[in-house]
Design an enzyme around this catalytic site. Structure first.
Site, PDB file in Angstrom:
ATOM      1  N   LYS A 188       0.824  -1.216   0.000  1.00  0.00           N
ATOM      2  CA  LYS A 188       0.000   0.000   0.000  1.00  0.00           C
ATOM      3  C   LYS A 188       0.865   1.276   0.000  1.00  0.00           C
ATOM      4  O   LYS A 188       2.068   1.211   0.275  1.00  0.00           O
ATOM      5  CB  LYS A 188      -0.935  -0.040   1.210  1.00  0.00           C
ATOM      6  CG  LYS A 188      -1.939  -1.206   1.174  1.00  0.00           C
ATOM      7  CD  LYS A 188      -2.881  -1.131   2.377  1.00  0.00           C
ATOM      8  CE  LYS A 188      -3.964  -2.195   2.304  1.00  0.00           C
ATOM      9  NZ  LYS A 188      -4.919  -2.052   3.457  1.00  0.00           N
ATOM     10  N   TYR A 224     -12.641  -1.443  -3.294  1.00  0.00           N
ATOM     11  CA  TYR A 224     -13.128  -1.557  -1.915  1.00  0.00           C
ATOM     12  C   TYR A 224     -14.640  -1.368  -1.810  1.00  0.00           C
ATOM     13  O   TYR A 224     -15.145  -1.051  -0.729  1.00  0.00           O
ATOM     14  CB  TYR A 224     -12.391  -0.557  -1.019  1.00  0.00           C
ATOM     15  CG  TYR A 224     -10.982  -0.994  -0.686  1.00  0.00           C
ATOM     16  CD1 TYR A 224     -10.748  -2.065   0.190  1.00  0.00           C
ATOM     17  CD2 TYR A 224      -9.877  -0.353  -1.224  1.00  0.00           C
ATOM     18  CE1 TYR A 224      -9.459  -2.473   0.507  1.00  0.00           C
ATOM     19  CE2 TYR A 224      -8.578  -0.761  -0.913  1.00  0.00           C
ATOM     20  CZ  TYR A 224      -8.389  -1.819  -0.042  1.00  0.00           C
ATOM     21  OH  TYR A 224      -7.108  -2.233   0.272  1.00  0.00           O
ATOM     22  N   GLU A 244      -9.938 -10.238  -7.106  1.00  0.00           N
ATOM     23  CA  GLU A 244      -8.990  -9.135  -6.939  1.00  0.00           C
ATOM     24  C   GLU A 244      -7.819  -9.257  -7.927  1.00  0.00           C
ATOM     25  O   GLU A 244      -7.329  -8.249  -8.450  1.00  0.00           O
ATOM     26  CB  GLU A 244      -8.496  -9.093  -5.491  1.00  0.00           C
ATOM     27  CG  GLU A 244      -9.614  -8.689  -4.538  1.00  0.00           C
ATOM     28  CD  GLU A 244      -9.281  -8.873  -3.071  1.00  0.00           C
ATOM     29  OE1 GLU A 244     -10.148  -8.562  -2.230  1.00  0.00           O
ATOM     30  OE2 GLU A 244      -8.165  -9.331  -2.740  1.00  0.00           O
ATOM     31  N   ASN A 277      -1.910   0.491   6.696  1.00  0.00           N
ATOM     32  CA  ASN A 277      -1.381  -0.752   7.271  1.00  0.00           C
ATOM     33  C   ASN A 277      -0.543  -1.586   6.301  1.00  0.00           C
ATOM     34  O   ASN A 277      -0.514  -2.805   6.392  1.00  0.00           O
ATOM     35  CB  ASN A 277      -2.512  -1.560   7.906  1.00  0.00           C
ATOM     36  CG  ASN A 277      -3.584  -1.949   6.913  1.00  0.00           C
ATOM     37  OD1 ASN A 277      -3.506  -1.588   5.746  1.00  0.00           O
ATOM     38  ND2 ASN A 277      -4.568  -2.688   7.368  1.00  0.00           N
ATOM     39  N   HIS A 287      -2.168  -5.345   1.670  1.00  0.00           N
ATOM     40  CA  HIS A 287      -3.473  -5.991   1.536  1.00  0.00           C
ATOM     41  C   HIS A 287      -3.249  -7.483   1.345  1.00  0.00           C
ATOM     42  O   HIS A 287      -2.268  -7.887   0.714  1.00  0.00           O
ATOM     43  CB  HIS A 287      -4.206  -5.437   0.301  1.00  0.00           C
ATOM     44  CG  HIS A 287      -5.440  -6.221  -0.065  1.00  0.00           C
ATOM     45  ND1 HIS A 287      -6.645  -6.016   0.570  1.00  0.00           N
ATOM     46  CD2 HIS A 287      -5.632  -7.224  -0.961  1.00  0.00           C
ATOM     47  CE1 HIS A 287      -7.535  -6.868   0.056  1.00  0.00           C
ATOM     48  NE2 HIS A 287      -6.945  -7.606  -0.868  1.00  0.00           N
TER      49      HIS A 287
HETATM   50  P1  IDP Z   1      -7.975  -6.353   6.157  1.00  0.00           P
HETATM   51  O1  IDP Z   1      -7.172  -5.502   5.197  1.00  0.00           O
HETATM   52  O2  IDP Z   1      -7.125  -6.812   7.324  1.00  0.00           O
HETATM   53  O3  IDP Z   1      -8.694  -7.493   5.487  1.00  0.00           O
HETATM   54  P2  IDP Z   1     -10.552  -5.010   6.335  1.00  0.00           P
HETATM   55  O4  IDP Z   1     -11.428  -5.058   7.541  1.00  0.00           O
HETATM   56  O5  IDP Z   1     -10.947  -5.829   5.146  1.00  0.00           O
HETATM   57  O6  IDP Z   1      -9.068  -5.405   6.816  1.00  0.00           O
HETATM   58  O7  IDP Z   1     -10.416  -3.495   5.919  1.00  0.00           O
HETATM   59  C1  IDP Z   1      -9.853  -3.130   4.672  1.00  0.00           C
HETATM   60  C2  IDP Z   1      -8.893  -1.991   4.894  1.00  0.00           C
HETATM   61  O8  IDP Z   1      -9.601  -0.854   5.355  1.00  0.00           O
HETATM   62  C3  IDP Z   1      -7.821  -2.229   5.971  1.00  0.00           C
HETATM   63  O9  IDP Z   1      -6.711  -2.985   5.517  1.00  0.00           O
HETATM   64  C4  IDP Z   1      -7.435  -0.811   6.333  1.00  0.00           C
HETATM   65  O10 IDP Z   1      -6.548  -0.219   5.378  1.00  0.00           O
HETATM   66  C5  IDP Z   1      -8.788  -0.098   6.258  1.00  0.00           C
HETATM   67  N1  IDP Z   1      -9.468  -0.068   7.559  1.00  0.00           N
HETATM   68  C6  IDP Z   1     -10.050  -1.100   8.210  1.00  0.00           C
HETATM   69  N2  IDP Z   1     -10.562  -0.723   9.399  1.00  0.00           N
HETATM   70  C7  IDP Z   1     -10.282   0.607   9.502  1.00  0.00           C
HETATM   71  C8  IDP Z   1     -10.544   1.589  10.516  1.00  0.00           C
HETATM   72  O11 IDP Z   1     -11.149   1.302  11.569  1.00  0.00           O
HETATM   73  N3  IDP Z   1     -10.096   2.831  10.270  1.00  0.00           N
HETATM   74  C9  IDP Z   1      -9.430   3.202   9.126  1.00  0.00           C
HETATM   75  N4  IDP Z   1      -9.172   2.307   8.143  1.00  0.00           N
HETATM   76  C10 IDP Z   1      -9.568   1.027   8.333  1.00  0.00           C
HETATM   77 MG    MG Z   2     -10.201  -7.451   4.056  1.00  0.00          MG
END
Ligand code: IDP
Ligand code: MG
Length: 139
Positions: free
Chosen positions: A11, A51, A128, A114, A117
């Site tokens: 990312k 997304y 994807e 984070n 992905h």
């Molecule tokens: P994942 O990437 O671990 O599967 P998901 O719940 O699918 O997590 O969420 C997709 C992406 O959305 C996350 O990787 C992160 O970048 C973002 N995200 C998830 N939860 C939050 C939040 O509470 N605040 C801000 N961004 C979030």
């Molecule tokens: Mg996810």
């Protein structure tokens, strides 16, 4: 039965902090091989589409803005049990909760920014991968 492919993106935060090489090394050391890879940038429209499943979540706008804010690396990876093993390698969504030695523990800035992905199912890995790569780009 579990499949042998997953889809990942390095990312914008991890690209910007100079960690493409470190993250690819961890992916390689964990036994994944690369089936397709590109350095690219998502437009706001493409980030929204990728997304779309999160469209109702409160962080959707922030997520789309972040994911279209700079270059990414997109890749299709191969290994047995790829989806589950890759999710273990990257760690929990929030780096504060990610296990020691995981990619997110090492390189993620925050729950939103984070670093990587990883697909959450074989079905989504397929969808994807096709979102980013044409059939003849997968080797
Ligand atoms: P994942 O990437 O671990 O599967 P998901 O719940 O699918 O997590 O969420 C997709 C992406 O959305 C996350 O990787 C992160 O970048 C973002 N995200 C998830 N939860 C939050 C939040 O509470 N605040 C801000 N961004 C979030
Ligand atoms: Mg996810």
């Amino acid at each position: 039965m579990s499949g042998n492919r997953t889809f990942t993106m390095i990312k914008p935060d991890a690209v910007e902090s100079g960690n493409i090489g470190n993250i690819l090394q961890m992916i390689s050391d964990a036994g994944f091989s690369i089936k397709a890879m590109k350095y690219t940038k998502l437009s706001e429209e493409r980030a929204k589409a990728f997304y779309a499943v999160h469209a109702e979540r409160p962080f959707y706008g922030e997520l789309v803005e972040y994911m279209s804010s700079g270059p990414i690396v997109a890749a299709i990876l191969e290994k047995n049990n790829a989806v589950e093993d890759f999710r273990a390698l990257i760690g929990a969504t929030d780096p504060a909760e990610a296990a020691e030695g995981t990619i997110r523990k090492k390189y993620a800035e925050s729950k939103g920014r984070n670093a990587v992905h990883g697909s959450d199912s074989d079905e989504n890995a397929q969808i994807e991968g096709e979102f980013h790569f044409a059939e003849d780009e997968v080797i």
